[in-house]
Design a protein around this motif. Structure first.
Motif, PDB file in Angstrom:
ATOM      1  N   THR A 160      41.633  44.623  49.332  1.00 47.89           N
ATOM      2  CA  THR A 160      43.076  44.269  49.372  1.00 47.89           C
ATOM      3  C   THR A 160      43.371  42.938  48.852  1.00 47.89           C
ATOM      4  N   ASN A 161      42.697  41.863  48.800  1.00 49.05           N
ATOM      5  CA  ASN A 161      42.991  40.913  48.336  1.00 49.05           C
ATOM      6  C   ASN A 161      42.378  40.270  46.853  1.00 49.05           C
ATOM      7  N   TRP A 162      41.702  41.483  46.205  1.00 44.67           N
ATOM      8  CA  TRP A 162      40.946  41.012  44.889  1.00 44.67           C
ATOM      9  C   TRP A 162      42.016  40.717  43.825  1.00 44.67           C
ATOM     10  N   ASP A 167      47.876  44.200  40.586  1.00 47.68           N
ATOM     11  CA  ASP A 167      48.811  45.086  39.855  1.00 47.68           C
ATOM     12  C   ASP A 167      48.443  46.591  39.888  1.00 47.68           C
ATOM     13  N   ILE A 168      47.519  46.953  40.603  1.00 40.47           N
ATOM     14  CA  ILE A 168      47.238  48.344  40.756  1.00 40.47           C
ATOM     15  C   ILE A 168      47.509  48.979  42.001  1.00 40.47           C
ATOM     16  N   THR A 169      48.145  50.072  41.984  1.00 42.60           N
ATOM     17  CA  THR A 169      48.721  50.494  43.094  1.00 42.60           C
ATOM     18  C   THR A 169      47.620  51.595  43.701  1.00 42.60           C
ATOM     19  N   GLY A 170      47.230  51.594  45.031  1.00 39.59           N
ATOM     20  CA  GLY A 170      46.211  52.674  45.529  1.00 39.59           C
ATOM     21  C   GLY A 170      44.875  52.299  45.015  1.00 39.59           C
ATOM     22  N   ALA A 171      44.633  50.993  44.672  1.00 36.09           N
ATOM     23  CA  ALA A 171      43.088  50.588  43.937  1.00 36.09           C
ATOM     24  C   ALA A 171      42.198  51.173  45.097  1.00 36.09           C
ATOM     25  N   ALA A 172      42.380  50.865  46.416  1.00 29.99           N
ATOM     26  CA  ALA A 172      41.252  51.067  47.461  1.00 29.99           C
ATOM     27  C   ALA A 172      40.781  52.793  47.455  1.00 29.99           C
ATOM     28  N   ASP A 173      41.683  53.467  47.035  1.00 30.49           N
ATOM     29  CA  ASP A 173      41.408  54.920  47.036  1.00 30.49           C
ATOM     30  C   ASP A 173      41.073  55.590  45.705  1.00 30.49           C
ATOM     31  N   MET A 174      40.874  54.668  44.740  1.00 32.31           N
ATOM     32  CA  MET A 174      40.214  54.992  43.481  1.00 32.31           C
ATOM     33  C   MET A 174      38.729  54.875  43.466  1.00 32.31           C
TER      34      MET A 174
END
Length: 465
Positions: A160-162, A167-174
């Motif tokens: 979350t805090n990387w 600026d990337i939406t939904g990065a955690a699910d990529m």
């Protein structure tokens, strides 16, 4: 003197029988490979060759190092030792051999199940992966280059805090990639070397061919070979299999053989639980029954050996005749380990409500999820369902006691902790049991079941006596 020898002999023979039984299991598993081919190395089937070598060694009893064999030989040839001492040493020797056999079988089992489970996930998510193993990539923001050595279908940690993802939406699910970076690039980007980087797919691009010569040799396994025609590193076959990449014309054969080994392991585990009466390993499962494994656990003299037996029994608890249900359990465990307790709970609820209400290991994991989410009553009910179906489930008694303790049901907690410690003297709750007994005494409650008598003393872990 003779009477003493006779009394000790059955213990030694039991160790020998169990050791021979493990060798028989290994031989049966190796047969799954030999039924397909007897020349795995000649055919270039390196993954199968690796498993065959390990299973063949185990079947022959070749599980000790040269140093261990030498030490055992020195001890057995000690002419100054008394008959009683030699008998004791023989028993210790047999115990060590059995543990070495169980450890080897456990490692093979865990590795094979992990490979098949990971391959299943990889095949399901392969269409989302832009950079296969061995791809030479470049970070679009920090500009370092590197080699992809593994990937996750979504972030395996909290990102979350990387900084690089804000600026990337939904990065955690990529998809996220494990990248061995070029060390000179790391010095330029971060001021020092870095052994690996964990990078979101959105922040990567393929590196131009003229920039594909990297300084990664210190951190990249030598089995990875650079293909200068395609400008990609070729990974070893076990990783190709694990991540669903092509293994050439023998890929179907390899996967079929691996599944045959897994199915044989499952039959063996179910047989130990008394749930597969048609198994070719029926005689073996009687020798390695759950009762006898628990007895072995209770007689171990070290934490290291206890862990081997505990983990062996846990794998037996997880076994299921339906591979998709077992895979679903592994999916839930993976979410649980990532800290996604709500998502894990949903998976375990699906198993027990929609697929198999009698699958007690799913109930056990569900109890854990409820507990982690603070839902004590459902956690207690789930744990009680486990021990109702499988009264030898020491983990479930651990969890049940913890819930009861947190709910201030101290008498019930003491009972659950004692049952756990009786099954597994190495249980981590043995210290909690002592605290609970002291607490009940200090509160001046009914202490009928809290006397520190001989029974409770026997229920104390060896390392706490």
């Amino acid at each position: 003197m003779d009477g003493g020898n006779d009394a000790a002999t059955p213990v030694v023979v039991e160790y020998e029988k169990m050791t021979t039984a493990v060798q028989t299991v290994a031989s049966q598993l190796e047969r799954c490979i030999l039924n397909v081919t007897s020349c795995t190395e000649a055919r270039g089937l390196t993954l199968l060759a690796s498993f065959q070598h390990r299973l063949s060694s185990l079947a022959k009893g070749d599980v000790e190092t040269m140093e261990e064999r030498l030490n055992a030989s020195i001890v057995s040839n000690d002419d100054d030792a008394s008959s009683e001492e030699m008998q004791q040493r023989q028993q210790q020797r047999q115990s060590k051999l059995l543990m070495a056999h169980l450890r080897s079988l456990l490692y093979v089992t865990l590795e094979l199940l992990e490979l098949l489970w990971q391959r299943r996930i990889a095949m399901q998510r392969k269409h989302d992966i832009q950079f296969p193993l061995g791809s030479i990539v470049r970070h679009t923001k920090y500009k370092f280059r590197g080699v992809v050595v593994a990937w996750d279908p979504k972030a395996a940690v909290d990102v979350t805090n990387w900084d690089g993802l804000q600026d990337i939406t939904g990065a955690a699910d990529m998809p996220f990639y494990h990248v061995i970076p070029d060390q000179n690039d790391c010095i330029d980007a971060f001021g020092s070397e870095r052994p690996f980087r964990y990078v979101c797919q959105a922040n990567l691009e393929l590196c131009p061919h003229h920039q594909c010569i990297l300084d990664v040799d210190d951190h990249l396994d030598p089995e990875w070979k650079l293909d200068t025609d395609e400008w990609i590193y070729q990974p070893p076959d076990d990783l190709k299999f694990k991540y669903g990449e092509s293994l050439g014309g023998d890929e179907e054969l390899i996967e079929s053989c691996m599944k045959d080994i897994k199915n044989t392991i499952t039959q063996f585990q179910l047989g130990i639980r008394g749930e597969d009466h048609d198994s070719a390993l029926k005689d073996v499962t009687e020798i390695l029954s759950l009762d006898k494994l628990l007895l072995l656990l209770q007689s171990t003299n070290s934490m290291e050996d206890a862990i081997v037996v505990e983990e062996t029994i846990k794998e037996i608890f997880k076994a299921h005749s339906n591979e998709e249900i077992r895979y679903l359990l592994d999916d839930g465990i993976a979410e649980l380990l990532r800290g996604n307790h709500e998502r894990a709970r949903g998976i375990f609820l699906e198993i027990v409500k929609l697929h198999d209400p009698s699958y007690y290991e799913a109930w056990n994991k569900l109890a854990t999820c409820h507990y982690m989410l603070g839902d004590m009553v459902p956690s207690m009910e789930a744990a009680q369902e486990v021990v109702r179906v499988q009264p030898q489930h020491f983990q479930a008694f651990n969890g049940l006691g913890l819930v009861q303790y947190d709910c201030r049901q101290y008498q019930h907690a003491i009972d659950s902790f004692r049952k756990s410690v009786k099954l597994d003297p190495w249980s981590p709750v043995s210290s909690r049991l002592a605290v609970c007994i002291d607490l009940v005494k200090s509160l001046d409650l009914d202490t009928e079941d809290t006397q520190t008598d001989e029974a409770s003393e026997e229920g104390t872990a060896p390392y706490e006596k």
